[in-house]
Design an enzyme around this catalytic site. Structure first.
Site, PDB file in Angstrom:
ATOM      1  N   ASP A   1       0.833  -1.202   0.000  1.00 61.07           N
ATOM      2  CA  ASP A   1       0.000   0.000   0.000  1.00 61.07           C
ATOM      3  C   ASP A   1       0.868   1.252   0.000  1.00 61.07           C
ATOM      4  OD1 ASP A   1       0.941  -0.422   2.557  1.00 61.07           O
ATOM      5  OD2 ASP A   1      -1.013  -0.659   3.495  1.00 61.07           O
TER       6      ASP A   1
ATOM      7  N   ASN B   1      -7.580  -2.086  14.508  1.00 58.95           N
ATOM      8  CA  ASN B   1      -8.984  -2.302  14.118  1.00 58.95           C
ATOM      9  C   ASN B   1      -9.121  -3.489  13.158  1.00 58.95           C
ATOM     10  OD1 ASN B   1      -7.922  -1.335  11.760  1.00 58.95           O
ATOM     11  ND2 ASN B   1      -9.270   0.441  11.568  1.00 58.95           N
TER      12      ASN B   1
ATOM     13  N   HIS C   1      -7.378  -3.995  10.368  1.00 60.57           N
ATOM     14  CA  HIS C   1      -7.088  -3.788   8.939  1.00 60.57           C
ATOM     15  C   HIS C   1      -5.837  -4.543   8.507  1.00 60.57           C
ATOM     16  CE1 HIS C   1      -4.661   0.161   9.846  1.00 60.57           C
ATOM     17  NE2 HIS C   1      -3.802  -0.816   9.601  1.00 60.57           N
TER      18      HIS C   1
ATOM     19  N   GLU D   1      -9.682  -1.321   5.495  1.00 63.53           N
ATOM     20  CA  GLU D   1     -10.286  -0.975   6.780  1.00 63.53           C
ATOM     21  C   GLU D   1     -11.556  -1.800   7.013  1.00 63.53           C
ATOM     22  OE1 GLU D   1      -8.557   0.707   8.713  1.00 63.53           O
ATOM     23  OE2 GLU D   1      -8.048   2.718   8.056  1.00 63.53           O
TER      24      GLU D   1
HETATM   25  C1  F6R Z   1       1.207  -0.845   6.128  1.00 63.51           C
HETATM   26  C2  F6R Z   1       0.265  -1.878   6.502  1.00 63.51           C
HETATM   27  C3  F6R Z   1      -0.592  -1.733   7.712  1.00 63.51           C
HETATM   28  C4  F6R Z   1       0.207  -1.973   8.997  1.00 63.51           C
HETATM   29  C5  F6R Z   1      -0.685  -1.803  10.205  1.00 63.51           C
HETATM   30  C6  F6R Z   1       0.076  -1.976  11.498  1.00 63.51           C
HETATM   31  O1  F6R Z   1       1.902  -1.236   4.947  1.00 63.51           O
HETATM   32  O2  F6R Z   1       0.171  -2.848   5.820  1.00 63.51           O
HETATM   33  O3  F6R Z   1      -1.622  -2.670   7.642  1.00 63.51           O
HETATM   34  O4  F6R Z   1       0.745  -3.261   8.975  1.00 63.51           O
HETATM   35  O5  F6R Z   1      -1.264  -0.526  10.183  1.00 63.51           O
HETATM   36  O6  F6R Z   1       0.948  -0.915  11.668  1.00 63.51           O
HETATM   37  P1  F6R Z   1       1.966  -0.888  12.895  1.00 63.51           P
HETATM   38  O7  F6R Z   1       2.932  -1.982  12.675  1.00 63.51           O
HETATM   39  O8  F6R Z   1       2.610   0.474  12.795  1.00 63.51           O
HETATM   40  O9  F6R Z   1       1.162  -1.072  14.120  1.00 63.51           O
END
Ligand code: F6R
Length: 244
Positions: free
Chosen positions: A67, A136, A138, A143
């Site tokens: 992403d 959450n 995702h 989301e």
């Molecule tokens: C970003 C991604 C997101 C993160 C998620 C957890 O490329 O894929 O799904 O893996 O937001 O983020 P952290 O590791 O910062 O808690």
């Protein structure tokens, strides 16, 4: 679904790095999907340390990023492109033609998203997709409410995601949209490898283990994948009981 419960965060990040490197050692031309976020920082540190120490050749593998934020100028310090350049591409001296980024700077995001899907298919598909998980539920930036068959597209970030990430941007306003591989896209990867660390992920991991195909927690769609590995540190696994 295979769950690996580790005794420390360091062991968890090393486990993910080692599983990825073992894949690259056994199949050097593998296609790897890369995630970002704070959780993955330790993985890239462990990956590059071992790869450089052992001289592991990365010259024939290829990477797709999961992403990217929309609306940031190219080269912005908070873009996922900058994140991975700093943590993986530069340390391993990878070539620019070894990685594809969600094309966020085109004029039509719908066309760009389709083009990204085609590129993934033309590469032969992702062999191993690395994943974190949002508080959450995702995955990528899919989301809650995302469909299990969603494809690469523009997504609106939720308040929970913005609150979890806005400190990275300091005084600057954080983007509210991203281009993300869809859940259907992610499910087409041959292997999924998710890492969750820290107390802030304990609740969502408990929810993940107790629910299936639940749009309120997009990660639950991954449980139907035949090769889904979840690696946990003690804090992330602190609300589950796997005495089985
Ligand atoms: C970003 C991604 C997101 C993160 C998620 C957890 O490329 O894929 O799904 O893996 O937001 O983020 P952290 O590791 O910062 O808690």
């Amino acid at each position: 679904m295979r769950i690996i419960q580790c005794h420390s965060t360091q062991e968890a990040v090393q486990t993910v790095a080692d599983l990825t490197l073992e894949r690259l050692l056994s199949r050097p031309s593998s296609v790897i999907g890369l995630a970002t976020g704070r959780t993955m920082e330790g993985v890239y540190a462990a990956w590059t340390k071992r790869a450089l120490g052992e001289g592991i050749d990365h010259s024939s593998c290829f990477f797709f990023m999961l992403d990217e934020y929309l609306g940031l100028p190219d080269g912005h310090r908070c873009s996922f492109k900058s994140y991975i350049q700093e943590r993986l591409l530069r340390p391993l001296s990878l070539r620019e033609d070894q990685i594809a980024f969600p094309p966020v700077h085109g004029t039509s995001h719908a066309d760009s998203a389709k083009h990204y899907e085609i590129s993934i298919q033309e590469s032969g598909g992702v062999d191993l997709q690395l994943l974190g998980i949002g508080q959450n539920g995702h995955i990528g930036f899919n989301e809650p409410g995302s469909a299990g068959n969603s494809r690469t597209r523009v997504v609106e970030l939720t308040e929970s995601t913005i609150n979890a990430n806005k400190s990275e941007f300091g005084e600057e306003k954080m983007p509210t949209q991203a281009l993300s591989m869809g859940i259907g896209t992610i499910l087409e990867a041959k292997n999924l490898l998710m890492l969750a660390t820290g107390k802030s992920k304990a609740e969502v991991i408990k929810y993940l283990l107790n629910h299936h195909d639940d749009p309120n927690c997009p990660a639950t769609f991954l449980k139907s994948h035949p090769h889904f590995t979840l690696v946990l540190d003690p804090d992330a696994g602190s609300k589950i009981n796997l005495n089985i």
